[in-house]
Scaffold this motif. Sequence first.
Motif, PDB file in Angstrom:
ATOM      1  N   GLY A   1     -52.902   9.339 -22.305  1.00 19.23           N
ATOM      2  CA  GLY A   1     -51.320   9.023 -21.911  1.00 19.23           C
ATOM      3  C   GLY A   1     -50.910   9.104 -20.595  1.00 19.23           C
ATOM      4  O   GLY A   1     -51.953   9.310 -19.492  1.00 19.23           O
ATOM      5  N   LEU A   2     -50.088   8.827 -19.988  1.00 24.47           N
ATOM      6  CA  LEU A   2     -49.554   8.621 -18.532  1.00 24.47           C
ATOM      7  C   LEU A   2     -49.612   9.762 -17.771  1.00 24.47           C
ATOM      8  O   LEU A   2     -50.413   9.832 -16.639  1.00 24.47           O
ATOM      9  CB  LEU A   2     -48.144   8.062 -18.397  1.00 24.47           C
ATOM     10  N   HIS A   3     -49.013  10.852 -18.168  1.00 24.26           N
ATOM     11  CA  HIS A   3     -49.055  12.114 -17.326  1.00 24.26           C
ATOM     12  C   HIS A   3     -50.371  12.761 -16.998  1.00 24.26           C
ATOM     13  O   HIS A   3     -50.675  13.003 -15.890  1.00 24.26           O
ATOM     14  CB  HIS A   3     -48.131  13.039 -17.483  1.00 24.26           C
ATOM     15  N   PRO A   4     -51.380  12.921 -17.991  1.00 25.66           N
ATOM     16  CA  PRO A   4     -52.635  13.323 -17.754  1.00 25.66           C
ATOM     17  C   PRO A   4     -53.365  12.382 -16.899  1.00 25.66           C
ATOM     18  O   PRO A   4     -54.229  12.849 -16.066  1.00 25.66           O
ATOM     19  CB  PRO A   4     -53.274  13.573 -19.346  1.00 25.66           C
ATOM     20  N   THR A   5     -53.087  10.918 -17.212  1.00 28.76           N
ATOM     21  CA  THR A   5     -54.035  10.196 -16.355  1.00 28.76           C
ATOM     22  C   THR A   5     -53.598  10.012 -14.737  1.00 28.76           C
ATOM     23  O   THR A   5     -54.582  10.160 -13.884  1.00 28.76           O
ATOM     24  CB  THR A   5     -53.758   8.666 -16.781  1.00 28.76           C
ATOM     25  N   ILE A   6     -52.344  10.276 -14.636  1.00 26.09           N
ATOM     26  CA  ILE A   6     -52.016  10.284 -13.410  1.00 26.09           C
ATOM     27  C   ILE A   6     -52.474  11.574 -12.584  1.00 26.09           C
ATOM     28  O   ILE A   6     -53.061  11.470 -11.628  1.00 26.09           O
ATOM     29  CB  ILE A   6     -50.168  10.506 -13.003  1.00 26.09           C
ATOM     30  N   THR A   7     -52.525  12.628 -13.042  1.00 27.55           N
ATOM     31  CA  THR A   7     -53.094  13.915 -12.607  1.00 27.55           C
ATOM     32  C   THR A   7     -54.404  14.176 -12.558  1.00 27.55           C
ATOM     33  O   THR A   7     -55.021  14.331 -11.336  1.00 27.55           O
ATOM     34  CB  THR A   7     -52.714  14.949 -13.644  1.00 27.55           C
ATOM     35  N   THR A   8     -55.468  13.272 -13.425  1.00 27.33           N
ATOM     36  CA  THR A   8     -56.703  13.200 -13.319  1.00 27.33           C
ATOM     37  C   THR A   8     -57.157  12.297 -12.135  1.00 27.33           C
ATOM     38  O   THR A   8     -57.958  12.710 -11.337  1.00 27.33           O
ATOM     39  CB  THR A   8     -57.236  12.503 -14.623  1.00 27.33           C
ATOM     40  N   TYR A   9     -56.323  11.276 -11.815  1.00 24.49           N
ATOM     41  CA  TYR A   9     -56.781  10.222 -10.793  1.00 24.49           C
ATOM     42  C   TYR A   9     -56.253  10.408  -9.470  1.00 24.49           C
ATOM     43  O   TYR A   9     -56.731   9.898  -8.702  1.00 24.49           O
ATOM     44  CB  TYR A   9     -56.691   8.752 -11.338  1.00 24.49           C
ATOM     45  N   THR A  10     -54.957  11.020  -9.340  1.00 22.45           N
ATOM     46  CA  THR A  10     -54.361  11.352  -8.040  1.00 22.45           C
ATOM     47  C   THR A  10     -54.570  12.929  -7.569  1.00 22.45           C
ATOM     48  O   THR A  10     -53.990  13.140  -6.423  1.00 22.45           O
ATOM     49  CB  THR A  10     -53.017  10.988  -8.096  1.00 22.45           C
ATOM     50  N   GLY A  11     -54.739  13.607  -8.631  1.00 23.17           N
ATOM     51  CA  GLY A  11     -54.859  15.119  -8.323  1.00 23.17           C
ATOM     52  C   GLY A  11     -53.217  15.533  -8.360  1.00 23.17           C
ATOM     53  O   GLY A  11     -53.347  16.825  -7.852  1.00 23.17           O
ATOM     54  N   ILE A  12     -52.236  14.926  -8.547  1.00 25.53           N
ATOM     55  CA  ILE A  12     -50.929  15.640  -8.434  1.00 25.53           C
ATOM     56  C   ILE A  12     -50.399  16.208  -9.714  1.00 25.53           C
ATOM     57  O   ILE A  12     -50.585  15.423 -10.839  1.00 25.53           O
ATOM     58  CB  ILE A  12     -49.937  14.324  -7.867  1.00 25.53           C
ATOM     59  N   PRO A  13     -50.271  17.366  -9.660  1.00 28.15           N
ATOM     60  CA  PRO A  13     -49.503  17.685 -10.887  1.00 28.15           C
ATOM     61  C   PRO A  13     -48.222  17.278 -11.490  1.00 28.15           C
ATOM     62  O   PRO A  13     -47.768  16.880 -10.781  1.00 28.15           O
ATOM     63  CB  PRO A  13     -49.409  19.254 -10.621  1.00 28.15           C
ATOM     64  N   GLU A  14     -48.132  17.266 -12.886  1.00 26.86           N
ATOM     65  CA  GLU A  14     -47.038  16.780 -13.415  1.00 26.86           C
ATOM     66  C   GLU A  14     -45.639  17.107 -13.010  1.00 26.86           C
ATOM     67  O   GLU A  14     -44.735  16.315 -12.796  1.00 26.86           O
ATOM     68  CB  GLU A  14     -46.977  16.805 -14.903  1.00 26.86           C
ATOM     69  N   THR A  15     -45.625  18.449 -12.498  1.00 25.91           N
ATOM     70  CA  THR A  15     -44.423  19.107 -12.034  1.00 25.91           C
ATOM     71  C   THR A  15     -44.050  18.600 -10.393  1.00 25.91           C
ATOM     72  O   THR A  15     -42.857  18.677 -10.056  1.00 25.91           O
ATOM     73  CB  THR A  15     -44.330  20.318 -11.931  1.00 25.91           C
ATOM     74  N   HIS A  16     -44.790  17.798  -9.728  1.00 25.94           N
ATOM     75  CA  HIS A  16     -44.697  17.353  -8.369  1.00 25.94           C
ATOM     76  C   HIS A  16     -43.738  15.996  -8.656  1.00 25.94           C
ATOM     77  O   HIS A  16     -43.904  15.520  -9.357  1.00 25.94           O
ATOM     78  CB  HIS A  16     -45.993  17.089  -7.685  1.00 25.94           C
ATOM     79  N   PHE A  17     -42.806  16.043  -7.548  1.00 26.25           N
ATOM     80  CA  PHE A  17     -41.970  14.916  -7.483  1.00 26.25           C
ATOM     81  C   PHE A  17     -42.576  13.655  -7.231  1.00 26.25           C
ATOM     82  O   PHE A  17     -42.195  12.877  -7.941  1.00 26.25           O
ATOM     83  CB  PHE A  17     -40.990  15.178  -6.122  1.00 26.25           C
ATOM     84  N   VAL A  18     -43.602  13.445  -6.444  1.00 26.39           N
ATOM     85  CA  VAL A  18     -44.455  12.227  -6.304  1.00 26.39           C
ATOM     86  C   VAL A  18     -45.052  11.774  -7.802  1.00 26.39           C
ATOM     87  O   VAL A  18     -44.847  10.607  -8.001  1.00 26.39           O
ATOM     88  CB  VAL A  18     -45.498  12.431  -5.416  1.00 26.39           C
ATOM     89  N   HIS A  19     -45.500  12.639  -8.525  1.00 29.11           N
ATOM     90  CA  HIS A  19     -46.197  12.622  -9.782  1.00 29.11           C
ATOM     91  C   HIS A  19     -44.876  11.872 -10.632  1.00 29.11           C
ATOM     92  O   HIS A  19     -45.107  10.782 -11.321  1.00 29.11           O
ATOM     93  CB  HIS A  19     -46.563  13.807 -10.459  1.00 29.11           C
ATOM     94  N   GLN A  20     -43.951  12.565 -10.650  1.00 30.14           N
ATOM     95  CA  GLN A  20     -42.679  11.972 -11.474  1.00 30.14           C
ATOM     96  C   GLN A  20     -42.289  10.567 -10.966  1.00 30.14           C
ATOM     97  O   GLN A  20     -41.955   9.699 -11.907  1.00 30.14           O
ATOM     98  CB  GLN A  20     -41.486  13.133 -11.358  1.00 30.14           C
ATOM     99  N   GLU A  21     -42.208  10.403  -9.836  1.00 26.57           N
ATOM    100  CA  GLU A  21     -41.958   9.171  -9.247  1.00 26.57           C
ATOM    101  C   GLU A  21     -42.831   7.823  -9.470  1.00 26.57           C
ATOM    102  O   GLU A  21     -42.279   6.699 -10.020  1.00 26.57           O
ATOM    103  CB  GLU A  21     -41.712   8.953  -7.802  1.00 26.57           C
ATOM    104  N   ILE A  22     -44.157   8.301  -9.439  1.00 15.99           N
ATOM    105  CA  ILE A  22     -44.990   7.323 -10.176  1.00 15.99           C
ATOM    106  C   ILE A  22     -44.641   7.052 -11.435  1.00 15.99           C
ATOM    107  O   ILE A  22     -44.750   5.886 -12.007  1.00 15.99           O
ATOM    108  CB  ILE A  22     -46.396   7.970  -9.889  1.00 15.99           C
ATOM    109  N   ALA A  23     -44.749   8.011 -12.393  1.00 15.64           N
ATOM    110  CA  ALA A  23     -44.431   7.950 -13.892  1.00 15.64           C
ATOM    111  C   ALA A  23     -43.082   6.991 -14.110  1.00 15.64           C
ATOM    112  O   ALA A  23     -43.015   6.196 -15.023  1.00 15.64           O
ATOM    113  CB  ALA A  23     -44.313   9.017 -14.650  1.00 15.64           C
TER     114      ALA A  23
END
Length: 381
Positions: free
Chosen positions: A352-374
Amino acid sequence: MKAVQFGAGNIGRGFIGLLLSRSGFAVSFVDVNENLVNLLNARKQYEVILANAASDAATVRQVAAINGNDIDQVTRAVAEADLVTTAVGLPVLKAIAAGIASGIELRLQSSIPAPLHIIACENAIGGSTQLKAHVYSHLSAEYQQLADRFIRFPDAAVDRIVPLQHHDDPLMVTVEPFHEWVVDGSSLLEGFPVIEGMHLVSHLEPYIERKLFTVNTGHCCAAYHGYLRGYATIQQAMKDEAVQSEVRNTLQETGAMLIRKYGFDEQEHMDYISSIMARFINPYLMDEVVRVGRSPVRKLSPDDRLIRPALAAHALGLEVAHLARAAAAALRFNYKEDPEAVQLQESLARYGLHPTITTYTGIPETHFVHQEIARHYEALN
């Protein structure tokens, strides 16, 4: 003077080798491509063509080549060199470290070893520092202490667009007219030679980040947005006003961060952005979107051209919407001939999207930049 250049690819020949030759060095290339090695040894020269209206050409002479698998020959070359440079790609630095270490050992066995500078010319922050760590892992504590006296690994920032080549002559290489080679002058030993096109600075980090977060960020931004719109080359993509706008807005975000962080003059930096965008549009270059966009896993890593400036800008309270959108476009780069693109798509499908973002960018799901990417990822669907 003798220079050993690890990597006889397009950057090695069309940028580093060219400037070293112009500065009076006899250049020995080290590469594992037997065809290139044999051709360089047979001809002792090659042609570099500038991507401009005149197609200006230069002949690089007095060159030779060494097979990178011939450790004995690599060892002797490094031991006798006045300068060692690399252009192999950051992941390959570890692979060439043993040969460099062996050459350093042989060199240090002299009663008074000549000083040596080893410069990694890679698209990375601290490339030479990383190479030093790999090299020192092959040296004993005694040799490390001796190397600290006679060997330096100055970090560098390099910039020259070299597209994929389609020449009948495999040694010919086409490069853009612009080039920049900035080296940390504070770590040089006495007697470092003057090299044409090299700019020495006392504080390198601002120049490295300015280059990475303008040239490399803008280039991959054009590639990923161009890919999503079906363009084959960067030049085609940059004719699209929507792609141009994405690139310009992204570089304004990185620019705001760089100006705030390092105190660059605002107008000068805006002019720098304009000059970079003009290079992307250069009609005499044909730079393929899939080449520039390749390796999205590396480009999405925490210390690379998209995530690092986005996190730094957000930490300064600056806008990151377009950087996040570029990262989202990278996640949608599903070019099936790129293993890293395939890897990302498999992760998105499986986890899924959120685990993939965290795995490859190192940004936790709660972070604003993570949410913007999603958010932008979903909008690009």
